[in-house]
Design a protein around this motif. Structure first.
Motif, PDB file in Angstrom:
ATOM      1  N   ILE A  11      85.240  55.310 -12.379  1.00 34.70           N
ATOM      2  CA  ILE A  11      85.294  54.247 -12.144  1.00 34.70           C
ATOM      3  C   ILE A  11      83.409  53.832 -12.329  1.00 34.70           C
ATOM      4  CG2 ILE A  11      84.677  52.224 -10.473  1.00 34.70           C
ATOM      5  CD1 ILE A  11      87.537  52.426  -9.122  1.00 34.70           C
ATOM      6  N   ALA A  12      82.657  54.443 -12.113  1.00 35.59           N
ATOM      7  CA  ALA A  12      81.230  54.557 -12.320  1.00 35.59           C
ATOM      8  C   ALA A  12      81.155  54.876 -13.829  1.00 35.59           C
ATOM      9  CB  ALA A  12      80.616  55.407 -11.965  1.00 35.59           C
ATOM     10  N   VAL A  13      81.740  55.367 -14.192  1.00 34.08           N
ATOM     11  CA  VAL A  13      81.462  55.690 -15.815  1.00 34.08           C
ATOM     12  C   VAL A  13      81.781  54.805 -16.231  1.00 34.08           C
ATOM     13  CG1 VAL A  13      82.542  57.226 -17.524  1.00 34.08           C
ATOM     14  CG2 VAL A  13      81.314  58.230 -15.705  1.00 34.08           C
ATOM     15  N   LEU A  14      83.043  53.878 -16.090  1.00 34.87           N
ATOM     16  CA  LEU A  14      83.567  52.198 -17.146  1.00 34.87           C
ATOM     17  C   LEU A  14      82.240  51.664 -16.530  1.00 34.87           C
ATOM     18  CD1 LEU A  14      87.302  52.630 -16.130  1.00 34.87           C
ATOM     19  CD2 LEU A  14      86.382  53.290 -18.542  1.00 34.87           C
ATOM     20  N   LEU A  15      81.854  51.745 -15.887  1.00 30.72           N
ATOM     21  CA  LEU A  15      80.946  50.588 -15.118  1.00 30.72           C
ATOM     22  C   LEU A  15      79.774  50.764 -15.972  1.00 30.72           C
ATOM     23  CD1 LEU A  15      81.179  49.274 -11.195  1.00 30.72           C
ATOM     24  CD2 LEU A  15      82.083  48.046 -13.706  1.00 30.72           C
ATOM     25  N   ALA A  16      79.421  51.821 -16.193  1.00 32.51           N
ATOM     26  CA  ALA A  16      78.136  52.397 -16.638  1.00 32.51           C
ATOM     27  C   ALA A  16      77.999  51.942 -18.174  1.00 32.51           C
ATOM     28  CB  ALA A  16      78.070  53.583 -16.511  1.00 32.51           C
ATOM     29  N   PHE A  17      79.060  52.567 -18.897  1.00 40.44           N
ATOM     30  CA  PHE A  17      79.672  52.087 -20.262  1.00 40.44           C
ATOM     31  C   PHE A  17      79.437  50.659 -20.248  1.00 40.44           C
ATOM     32  CE2 PHE A  17      82.741  51.212 -23.508  1.00 40.44           C
ATOM     33  CZ  PHE A  17      82.185  51.915 -24.826  1.00 40.44           C
ATOM     34  N   LEU A  18      80.207  49.971 -19.563  1.00 38.85           N
ATOM     35  CA  LEU A  18      80.716  48.036 -19.892  1.00 38.85           C
ATOM     36  C   LEU A  18      79.308  47.677 -19.847  1.00 38.85           C
ATOM     37  CD1 LEU A  18      83.802  47.463 -18.294  1.00 38.85           C
ATOM     38  CD2 LEU A  18      83.414  47.475 -20.362  1.00 38.85           C
ATOM     39  N   LEU A  19      78.663  48.436 -18.874  1.00 36.30           N
ATOM     40  CA  LEU A  19      76.919  47.841 -19.492  1.00 36.30           C
ATOM     41  C   LEU A  19      76.063  47.758 -19.922  1.00 36.30           C
ATOM     42  CD1 LEU A  19      76.808  48.123 -15.248  1.00 36.30           C
ATOM     43  CD2 LEU A  19      76.534  46.057 -15.998  1.00 36.30           C
ATOM     44  N   GLY A  20      75.752  49.037 -20.122  1.00 44.11           N
ATOM     45  CA  GLY A  20      75.567  49.970 -21.986  1.00 44.11           C
ATOM     46  C   GLY A  20      76.223  48.687 -23.098  1.00 44.11           C
ATOM     47  N   MET A  21      76.690  48.210 -23.368  1.00 44.08           N
ATOM     48  CA  MET A  21      77.577  47.357 -24.663  1.00 44.08           C
ATOM     49  C   MET A  21      77.521  46.300 -24.194  1.00 44.08           C
ATOM     50  SD  MET A  21      79.095  49.455 -25.935  1.00 44.08           S
ATOM     51  CE  MET A  21      80.194  48.501 -27.137  1.00 44.08           C
ATOM     52  N   ALA A  22      77.280  45.941 -22.686  1.00 39.86           N
ATOM     53  CA  ALA A  22      76.884  44.031 -23.077  1.00 39.86           C
ATOM     54  C   ALA A  22      74.879  44.312 -23.171  1.00 39.86           C
ATOM     55  CB  ALA A  22      77.090  44.042 -21.491  1.00 39.86           C
ATOM     56  N   ALA A  23      74.615  45.140 -22.635  1.00 39.50           N
ATOM     57  CA  ALA A  23      72.567  45.422 -22.880  1.00 39.50           C
ATOM     58  C   ALA A  23      72.540  45.452 -24.844  1.00 39.50           C
ATOM     59  CB  ALA A  23      72.256  46.450 -21.547  1.00 39.50           C
ATOM     60  N   ALA A  24      73.466  46.284 -25.312  1.00 35.65           N
ATOM     61  CA  ALA A  24      72.945  46.410 -26.128  1.00 35.65           C
ATOM     62  C   ALA A  24      72.989  45.187 -27.228  1.00 35.65           C
ATOM     63  CB  ALA A  24      74.758  47.913 -26.826  1.00 35.65           C
ATOM     64  N   ALA A  25      74.548  44.805 -26.742  1.00 33.03           N
ATOM     65  CA  ALA A  25      75.384  42.813 -26.757  1.00 33.03           C
ATOM     66  C   ALA A  25      74.084  41.843 -27.060  1.00 33.03           C
ATOM     67  CB  ALA A  25      76.301  42.410 -27.040  1.00 33.03           C
ATOM     68  N   LEU A  26      73.696  42.176 -26.037  1.00 34.70           N
ATOM     69  CA  LEU A  26      71.866  40.904 -25.642  1.00 34.70           C
ATOM     70  C   LEU A  26      71.164  40.956 -26.461  1.00 34.70           C
ATOM     71  CD1 LEU A  26      72.128  40.349 -21.919  1.00 34.70           C
ATOM     72  CD2 LEU A  26      72.682  38.530 -23.126  1.00 34.70           C
ATOM     73  N   ALA A  27      70.288  42.877 -26.438  1.00 28.88           N
ATOM     74  CA  ALA A  27      69.747  43.151 -27.259  1.00 28.88           C
ATOM     75  C   ALA A  27      70.012  42.773 -29.055  1.00 28.88           C
ATOM     76  CB  ALA A  27      69.567  44.453 -26.765  1.00 28.88           C
ATOM     77  N   GLN A  28      70.699  43.178 -29.464  1.00 25.51           N
ATOM     78  CA  GLN A  28      70.720  42.383 -31.022  1.00 25.51           C
ATOM     79  C   GLN A  28      70.947  41.563 -31.010  1.00 25.51           C
ATOM     80  OE1 GLN A  28      75.076  44.025 -31.858  1.00 25.51           O
ATOM     81  NE2 GLN A  28      74.157  43.359 -34.016  1.00 25.51           N
ATOM     82  N   ARG A  29      71.562  40.346 -29.809  1.00 21.74           N
ATOM     83  CA  ARG A  29      71.638  38.818 -30.144  1.00 21.74           C
ATOM     84  C   ARG A  29      69.689  38.276 -30.101  1.00 21.74           C
ATOM     85  NH1 ARG A  29      75.326  34.624 -27.827  1.00 21.74           N
ATOM     86  NH2 ARG A  29      77.135  36.075 -29.179  1.00 21.74           N
ATOM     87  N   SER A  30      69.012  39.355 -29.160  1.00 17.59           N
ATOM     88  CA  SER A  30      67.656  38.251 -29.023  1.00 17.59           C
ATOM     89  C   SER A  30      66.949  38.992 -29.957  1.00 17.59           C
ATOM     90  CB  SER A  30      67.130  38.782 -27.951  1.00 17.59           C
ATOM     91  OG  SER A  30      66.827  40.860 -27.154  1.00 17.59           O
ATOM     92  N   ALA A  31      67.218  40.429 -30.876  1.00 15.74           N
ATOM     93  CA  ALA A  31      66.335  40.215 -32.049  1.00 15.74           C
ATOM     94  C   ALA A  31      66.656  39.736 -33.397  1.00 15.74           C
ATOM     95  CB  ALA A  31      66.577  41.662 -32.093  1.00 15.74           C
ATOM     96  N   GLY A  32      67.641  38.957 -33.181  1.00 10.61           N
ATOM     97  CA  GLY A  32      67.596  38.167 -34.384  1.00 10.61           C
ATOM     98  C   GLY A  32      68.994  38.775 -34.722  1.00 10.61           C
ATOM     99  N   GLN A  33      69.411  40.327 -35.270  1.00  9.04           N
ATOM    100  CA  GLN A  33      70.654  40.724 -35.546  1.00  9.04           C
ATOM    101  C   GLN A  33      71.771  39.920 -35.634  1.00  9.04           C
ATOM    102  OE1 GLN A  33      70.074  44.521 -34.675  1.00  9.04           O
ATOM    103  NE2 GLN A  33      68.436  45.017 -35.844  1.00  9.04           N
ATOM    104  N   GLY A  34      71.981  39.085 -34.901  1.00 12.93           N
ATOM    105  CA  GLY A  34      73.460  38.680 -34.095  1.00 12.93           C
ATOM    106  C   GLY A  34      73.293  37.159 -34.796  1.00 12.93           C
ATOM    107  N   SER A  35      72.252  36.800 -35.209  1.00 13.01           N
ATOM    108  CA  SER A  35      72.294  35.299 -35.096  1.00 13.01           C
ATOM    109  C   SER A  35      72.957  35.025 -36.830  1.00 13.01           C
ATOM    110  CB  SER A  35      70.950  34.760 -35.249  1.00 13.01           C
ATOM    111  OG  SER A  35      70.238  35.070 -35.831  1.00 13.01           O
ATOM    112  N   SER A  36      73.183  35.488 -37.316  1.00 16.61           N
ATOM    113  CA  SER A  36      74.267  34.892 -38.748  1.00 16.61           C
ATOM    114  C   SER A  36      75.152  34.033 -38.256  1.00 16.61           C
ATOM    115  CB  SER A  36      74.391  35.863 -39.719  1.00 16.61           C
ATOM    116  OG  SER A  36      75.609  36.699 -38.643  1.00 16.61           O
TER     117      SER A  36
END
Length: 157
Positions: free
Chosen positions: A104-129
């Motif tokens: 469960i801890a590994v799965l949560l860490a993976f999901l949190l990492g994916m969410a952080a990456a998505a937020l970083a991409q969006r804030s960098a403007g790469q996901g704003s197309s």
């Protein structure tokens, strides 16, 4: 008793299926079936592995006149019936709980990492197309030559 009968009897005494035994010996299930049917014989290496697995001397397996009786001194102390103990329930459950918690801890860490990456991409403007909906695509006239620059044509002489 013939080898084929001994092998079948010993496997059943151990509570193993043909497939489980095959996996332990690194052979096919069909090989086990052939040994037990008497249509084929195990290799020397397989016979040695069977002897160790079943705690039966190799001579007993190979001698048709001999009966199957595992030698008590060849059976490891932990596996002898009179010395066998039930595992403590608390320890077994604790191990399972620890493994479940780790998964469960590994799965949560993976999901949190994916969410952080998505937020970083969006804030960098790469996901704003701009994403077009189907209705917008239908109403918009698309000209395939808009994005094409001069393309040299290759001619054949």
């Amino acid at each position: 008793m013939e080898l084929s009968q001994k092998l079948k009897e010993l496997r059943k005494e151990q509570g193993l299926t043909q497939l489980e035994l095959a996996k332990k010996l690194f052979v096919s299930r069909q090989a086990i079936t052939g040994w037990e049917a008497g249509t084929s014989r195990p290799s020397t290496e397989s016979l040695q592995s069977l002897s160790k697995l079943y705690h039966v001397p190799l001579e007993i397996l190979l001698d048709d006149a001999a009966e199957i009786e595992p030698e008590p001194e060849k059976i490891p102390a932990a596996e002898r019936p009179e010395e066998k103990r039930e595992p403590e329930r608390g320890k077994d459950r604790t191990g399972r709980r620890y493994k479940l918690f780790a998964v469960i801890a590994v799965l949560l860490a993976f999901l949190l990492g994916m969410a952080a990456a998505a937020l970083a991409q969006r804030s960098a403007g790469q996901g704003s197309s701009k994403v077009l909906t189907f209705d917008e695509m239908d109403s918009r006239r698309m000209d395939i030559t808009d994005d094409i620059t001069e393309v040299p044509l290759i001619g054949f002489d």
